[in-house]
Design an enzyme around this catalytic site. Structure first.
Site, short mmCIF file in Angstrom:
data_model
loop_
_atom_site.label_atom_id
_atom_site.label_comp_id
_atom_site.label_asym_id
_atom_site.label_seq_id
_atom_site.Cartn_x
_atom_site.Cartn_y
_atom_site.Cartn_z
N SER A 10 0.85 -1.19 0.00
CA SER A 10 0.00 0.00 0.00
C SER A 10 0.89 1.24 0.00
O SER A 10 2.02 1.19 0.48
CB SER A 10 -0.89 0.02 1.24
OG SER A 10 -1.52 1.28 1.42
N TYR A 59 -2.13 0.56 10.70
CA TYR A 59 -2.22 -0.12 9.41
C TYR A 59 -0.97 0.16 8.58
O TYR A 59 -0.37 -0.75 8.00
CB TYR A 59 -3.47 0.35 8.67
CG TYR A 59 -3.54 -0.09 7.23
CD1 TYR A 59 -3.96 -1.38 6.90
CD2 TYR A 59 -3.22 0.79 6.19
CE1 TYR A 59 -4.03 -1.78 5.57
CE2 TYR A 59 -3.30 0.39 4.87
CZ TYR A 59 -3.70 -0.89 4.56
OH TYR A 59 -3.78 -1.28 3.24
#
Length: 251
Positions: free
Chosen positions: A144, A157
């Site tokens: 990501s 995260y």
């Protein structure tokens, strides 16, 4: 083995209900991929995903797999590879978590880290070893842009993805020259069930666009893929913003 167009004939998706994983599987099946294994926790959604791929002409079935149970990874994944060569493994499982809750409840934060990082390290190493033993194949890891720099809004995260990203890059270096190709994919905000209800970030993308980028990256044997491509320049700039300034940015 991959065909003359670089398309894998067999695909294993770890995280079989992942929208990006399924979009990639559909795209590859529409090309020349014929065998698909969807690994994940048994559920009606997993069964439905496999059925949808069979409707497209693929030999698709489900495999029980739990990212949070690393002790089972070697046995479960080993049996899959024992059935025949797998040309491509797509590591697509992960959880976004809830930043406010995870800060208040450390065990929730640990679950995010164990899923996104620990589970990926375990299954990634098992698959990498199997791919190396067969002498060919690609391991595609969904990272990501959040891995590039921790943000106040999602640092739990982001830190788990940063660990995964570094692991995948190092694994790619370790496997260089063995016939195994490791590709790290860094999407930005993806419109999906996981992000439903969240404010949409600039340069938002879709599972289908990520799938297209993965296919292109496989053909080019890319090591890192940004989706969309403009994020590479954006994150290059943000990476060098001084922390006092970075804290004040509306990110």
């Amino acid at each position: 083995m991959k065909d003359a167009f670089g398309t894998p004939q067999s695909l294993l998706v770890l995280g079989g209900t992942s929208e990006i994983g399924l979009a990639t599987a559909r795209r590859l099946v529409a090309r020349r991929t014929r065998t698909v294994r969807l690994a994940g926790r048994p559920s009606p959604a997993l069964d439905s995903a496999a059925a949808s791929l069979r409707d497209l002409g693929a030999d698709a079935r489900t495999v029980p797999f739990d990212a949070l149970d690393p002790a089972t990874h070697e046995e479960v994944l080993g049996k899959l590879f024992a059935e025949g060569d797998i040309d491509m493994v797509l590591l697509a499982f992960g959880v976004l978590g809830d930043q406010a809750r995870d800060e208040a409840e450390p065990l929730s934060a640990v679950r995010v880290a164990q899923t996104n990082y620990t589970g990926a390290v375990s299954s990634g190493l098992v698959c990498a070893g199997a791919l190396q033993a067969q002498g060919h194949g690609s391991l595609v890891v969904l990272s990501s842009v959040a891995a590039e720099r921790a943000r106040r809004a999602n640092f739990i995260y982001g830190s788990s993805k940063a660990g995964l990203d570094a692991f995948a890059q190092g694994l790619g270096d370790a496997l260089h020259g063995t016939g195994v190709h490791v590709m790290v994919v860094r999407p930005g905000f993806v419109r999906s069930k996981m992000t439903a209800g969240l404010p949409e970030a600039p340069l938002a993308t879709t599972p289908e666009a990520v799938a297209e980028a993965i296919e292109t990256g496989l053909r080019r044997r890319s090591e890192t893929v940004w989706v969309p491509g403009q994020l590479r320049l954006v994150m290059s700039a943000l990476r060098h913003v001084p922390r006092p300034v970075f804290r004040r940015l509306p990110l």
